[in-house]
Design a protein around this motif. Structure first.
Motif, PDB file in Angstrom:
ATOM      1  N   ALA A  96      -3.133  -1.941  30.995  1.00 29.23           N
ATOM      2  CA  ALA A  96      -3.471  -2.011  32.422  1.00 29.23           C
ATOM      3  C   ALA A  96      -2.230  -2.273  33.270  1.00 29.23           C
ATOM      4  CB  ALA A  96      -4.512  -3.095  32.659  1.00 29.23           C
ATOM      5  N   LEU A  97      -1.314  -3.090  32.777  1.00 26.33           N
ATOM      6  CA  LEU A  97      -0.081  -3.368  33.523  1.00 26.33           C
ATOM      7  C   LEU A  97       0.814  -2.137  33.622  1.00 26.33           C
ATOM      8  CD1 LEU A  97       0.762  -6.937  32.222  1.00 26.33           C
ATOM      9  CD2 LEU A  97       0.153  -6.289  34.561  1.00 26.33           C
ATOM     10  N   THR A  98       0.689  -1.232  32.677  1.00 24.39           N
ATOM     11  CA  THR A  98       1.444   0.015  32.748  1.00 24.39           C
ATOM     12  C   THR A  98       0.870   0.926  33.817  1.00 24.39           C
ATOM     13  OG1 THR A  98       1.935  -0.153  30.404  1.00 24.39           O
ATOM     14  CG2 THR A  98       2.237   1.999  31.407  1.00 24.39           C
ATOM     15  N   ALA A  99      -0.445   0.884  33.995  1.00 20.72           N
ATOM     16  CA  ALA A  99      -1.110   1.799  34.925  1.00 20.72           C
ATOM     17  C   ALA A  99      -1.215   1.248  36.347  1.00 20.72           C
ATOM     18  CB  ALA A  99      -2.506   2.139  34.404  1.00 20.72           C
ATOM     19  N   TRP A 100      -1.247  -0.068  36.507  1.00 17.76           N
ATOM     20  CA  TRP A 100      -1.425  -0.657  37.824  1.00 17.76           C
ATOM     21  C   TRP A 100      -0.364  -1.713  38.101  1.00 17.76           C
ATOM     22  CZ3 TRP A 100      -5.603   0.344  34.618  1.00 17.76           C
ATOM     23  CH2 TRP A 100      -6.487   1.313  35.093  1.00 17.76           C
ATOM     24  N   PRO A 101      -0.180  -2.044  39.361  1.00 14.64           N
ATOM     25  CA  PRO A 101       0.802  -3.088  39.698  1.00 14.64           C
ATOM     26  C   PRO A 101       0.416  -4.442  39.084  1.00 14.64           C
ATOM     27  CG  PRO A 101       0.159  -1.859  41.654  1.00 14.64           C
ATOM     28  CD  PRO A 101      -0.745  -1.406  40.556  1.00 14.64           C
ATOM     29  N   ARG A 102       1.407  -5.195  38.719  1.00 12.93           N
ATOM     30  CA  ARG A 102       1.207  -6.502  38.081  1.00 12.93           C
ATOM     31  C   ARG A 102       0.317  -7.414  38.926  1.00 12.93           C
ATOM     32  NH1 ARG A 102       3.079  -9.611  34.247  1.00 12.93           N
ATOM     33  NH2 ARG A 102       4.550  -8.112  33.422  1.00 12.93           N
ATOM     34  N   ALA A 103       0.491  -7.401  40.229  1.00 15.53           N
ATOM     35  CA  ALA A 103      -0.271  -8.292  41.098  1.00 15.53           C
ATOM     36  C   ALA A 103      -1.774  -8.019  41.031  1.00 15.53           C
ATOM     37  CB  ALA A 103       0.211  -8.145  42.541  1.00 15.53           C
ATOM     38  N   ASP A 118     -14.466  -1.878  33.545  1.00 15.05           N
ATOM     39  CA  ASP A 118     -15.577  -0.942  33.760  1.00 15.05           C
ATOM     40  C   ASP A 118     -15.351  -0.058  34.978  1.00 15.05           C
ATOM     41  OD1 ASP A 118     -17.091  -1.552  31.553  1.00 15.05           O
ATOM     42  OD2 ASP A 118     -18.329  -3.035  32.579  1.00 15.05           O
ATOM     43  N   ALA A 119     -14.728  -0.604  36.018  1.00 12.87           N
ATOM     44  CA  ALA A 119     -14.515   0.171  37.243  1.00 12.87           C
ATOM     45  C   ALA A 119     -13.469   1.268  37.064  1.00 12.87           C
ATOM     46  CB  ALA A 119     -14.102  -0.750  38.387  1.00 12.87           C
ATOM     47  N   THR A 120     -12.563   1.101  36.129  1.00 10.53           N
ATOM     48  CA  THR A 120     -11.488   2.081  35.973  1.00 10.53           C
ATOM     49  C   THR A 120     -11.786   3.132  34.912  1.00 10.53           C
ATOM     50  OG1 THR A 120     -10.361   0.579  34.473  1.00 10.53           O
ATOM     51  CG2 THR A 120      -9.690   0.530  36.796  1.00 10.53           C
ATOM     52  N   ALA A 121     -12.929   3.048  34.281  1.00 11.86           N
ATOM     53  CA  ALA A 121     -13.359   4.057  33.306  1.00 11.86           C
ATOM     54  C   ALA A 121     -14.859   4.242  33.468  1.00 11.86           C
ATOM     55  CB  ALA A 121     -13.025   3.620  31.888  1.00 11.86           C
ATOM     56  N   GLU A 122     -15.367   5.309  32.893  1.00  9.65           N
ATOM     57  CA  GLU A 122     -16.795   5.554  33.045  1.00  9.65           C
ATOM     58  C   GLU A 122     -17.611   4.590  32.184  1.00  9.65           C
ATOM     59  OE1 GLU A 122     -15.274   8.203  29.798  1.00  9.65           O
ATOM     60  OE2 GLU A 122     -14.766   8.193  31.901  1.00  9.65           O
ATOM     61  N   GLU A 156     -14.195   0.741  19.459  1.00  4.86           N
ATOM     62  CA  GLU A 156     -14.403   2.091  20.004  1.00  4.86           C
ATOM     63  C   GLU A 156     -14.492   2.042  21.532  1.00  4.86           C
ATOM     64  OE1 GLU A 156     -14.247   5.877  20.382  1.00  4.86           O
ATOM     65  OE2 GLU A 156     -13.915   4.863  18.464  1.00  4.86           O
ATOM     66  N   ALA A 157     -15.130   1.012  22.077  1.00  4.02           N
ATOM     67  CA  ALA A 157     -15.180   0.859  23.541  1.00  4.02           C
ATOM     68  C   ALA A 157     -13.773   0.659  24.100  1.00  4.02           C
ATOM     69  CB  ALA A 157     -16.078  -0.320  23.910  1.00  4.02           C
ATOM     70  N   VAL A 158     -12.958  -0.106  23.393  1.00  3.52           N
ATOM     71  CA  VAL A 158     -11.574  -0.336  23.826  1.00  3.52           C
ATOM     72  C   VAL A 158     -10.785   0.970  23.763  1.00  3.52           C
ATOM     73  CG1 VAL A 158      -9.427  -1.511  23.229  1.00  3.52           C
ATOM     74  CG2 VAL A 158     -11.582  -2.772  23.235  1.00  3.52           C
ATOM     75  N   ARG A 159     -10.940   1.715  22.667  1.00  2.00           N
ATOM     76  CA  ARG A 159     -10.244   3.010  22.547  1.00  2.00           C
ATOM     77  C   ARG A 159     -10.663   3.969  23.653  1.00  2.00           C
ATOM     78  NH1 ARG A 159     -11.370   2.301  17.039  1.00  2.00           N
ATOM     79  NH2 ARG A 159      -9.480   1.985  15.836  1.00  2.00           N
ATOM     80  N   ARG A 160     -11.952   4.005  23.932  1.00  2.00           N
ATOM     81  CA  ARG A 160     -12.455   4.899  24.985  1.00  2.00           C
ATOM     82  C   ARG A 160     -11.841   4.527  26.336  1.00  2.00           C
ATOM     83  NH1 ARG A 160     -17.266   5.137  23.224  1.00  2.00           N
ATOM     84  NH2 ARG A 160     -17.924   3.172  24.121  1.00  2.00           N
ATOM     85  N   TRP A 161     -11.713   3.225  26.600  1.00  2.00           N
ATOM     86  CA  TRP A 161     -11.101   2.818  27.857  1.00  2.00           C
ATOM     87  C   TRP A 161      -9.635   3.243  27.911  1.00  2.00           C
ATOM     88  CZ3 TRP A 161      -7.001  -0.120  29.442  1.00  2.00           C
ATOM     89  CH2 TRP A 161      -6.937  -0.347  30.816  1.00  2.00           C
ATOM     90  N   VAL A 162      -8.918   3.032  26.818  1.00  2.00           N
ATOM     91  CA  VAL A 162      -7.492   3.395  26.792  1.00  2.00           C
ATOM     92  C   VAL A 162      -7.332   4.896  27.028  1.00  2.00           C
ATOM     93  CG1 VAL A 162      -5.454   3.574  25.309  1.00  2.00           C
ATOM     94  CG2 VAL A 162      -6.769   1.452  25.372  1.00  2.00           C
ATOM     95  N   ARG A 163      -8.184   5.695  26.403  1.00  2.00           N
ATOM     96  CA  ARG A 163      -8.074   7.159  26.557  1.00  2.00           C
ATOM     97  C   ARG A 163      -8.468   7.642  27.945  1.00  2.00           C
ATOM     98  NH1 ARG A 163     -11.297   7.454  21.778  1.00  2.00           N
ATOM     99  NH2 ARG A 163      -9.921   7.403  19.984  1.00  2.00           N
ATOM    100  N   HIS A 164      -9.486   7.018  28.551  1.00  2.00           N
ATOM    101  CA  HIS A 164     -10.098   7.612  29.741  1.00  2.00           C
ATOM    102  C   HIS A 164      -9.941   6.821  31.027  1.00  2.00           C
ATOM    103  CE1 HIS A 164     -11.849  10.609  27.177  1.00  2.00           C
ATOM    104  NE2 HIS A 164     -12.370   9.681  26.411  1.00  2.00           N
ATOM    105  N   HIS A 165      -9.240   5.703  31.028  1.00  2.00           N
ATOM    106  CA  HIS A 165      -9.113   4.973  32.290  1.00  2.00           C
ATOM    107  C   HIS A 165      -8.314   5.817  33.294  1.00  2.00           C
ATOM    108  CE1 HIS A 165      -5.293   3.765  30.400  1.00  2.00           C
ATOM    109  NE2 HIS A 165      -4.835   3.686  31.642  1.00  2.00           N
TER     110      HIS A 165
END
Length: 172
Positions: A96-103, A118-122, A156-165
């Motif tokens: 998440a820190l790679t994709a969004w600002p630290r703050a 949940d908001a950043t992935a389906e 699997e939920a974690v993997r899905r988030w990493v792939r699709h956020h």
């Protein structure tokens, strides 16, 4: 008198077959040159864009490899659920820190962290699904449960988030 057979005189007057000049593969009009240049430019642009996208999403591959490592470690030692859950939470946070600002994401924990995931992935795999353990048990003594199915569903939920956020900058 020198007599030759009737057919040999006709044969003497024949010439070798002359082959036509080979057809050139070079374009005969400027339109083909322009089309080739445009196609080359489009191909170069597509290759550059594909390379940039792969570089921008490399952090996802790294995170997925780390999740696979955690899962292998859990298979070897199922009693290490607390450390595994902490590692997975750390992997999610770094992703998440790679994709969004630290703050925006560094201080998130508990329900707020689940809402962001949940908001950043389906879907709602974290608030209402197997990802709920991030809020319920990340600091609990047991960590991940010993049940193989529950661990597999969580990972699997974690993997899905990493792939699709969806990243903040490009919506991918």
């Amino acid at each position: 008198m020198n007599e030759t057979p009737a057919g040999s005189e006709a044969l003497a007057r024949l010439h070798d077959v002359v082959a036509p000049a080979p057809v050139s593969w070079a374009p005969q009009t400027v339109g083909w040159v322009v089309l080739a240049a445009v196609l080359a430019a489009l191909l170069a642009w597509w290759g550059w864009r594909t390379w940039k996208r792969a570089q921008a999403n490399r952090y996802r591959k790294v995170a997925l490899a780390e999740i696979d490592r955690v899962q292998r470690d859990l298979r070897e030692d199922p009693s290490n659920g607390r450390a595994a859950l902490g590692e997975v939470n750390e992997i999610l946070k770094r992703t998440a820190l790679t994709a969004w600002p630290r703050a925006e994401v560094a201080s998130l924990a508990g329900e707020e962290w689940l809402k962001v995931l949940d908001a950043t992935a389906e879907g709602r795999a974290f608030r209402d699904g197997p990802g709920r353990v991030l809020a319920d048990r990340v600091y609990a003594p047991g960590g991940l449960t010993a049940g193989e199915e529950e661990r597999r569903a969580f990972l699997e939920a974690v993997r899905r988030w990493v792939r699709h956020h969806r990243r903040a900058d490009d919506g991918s």
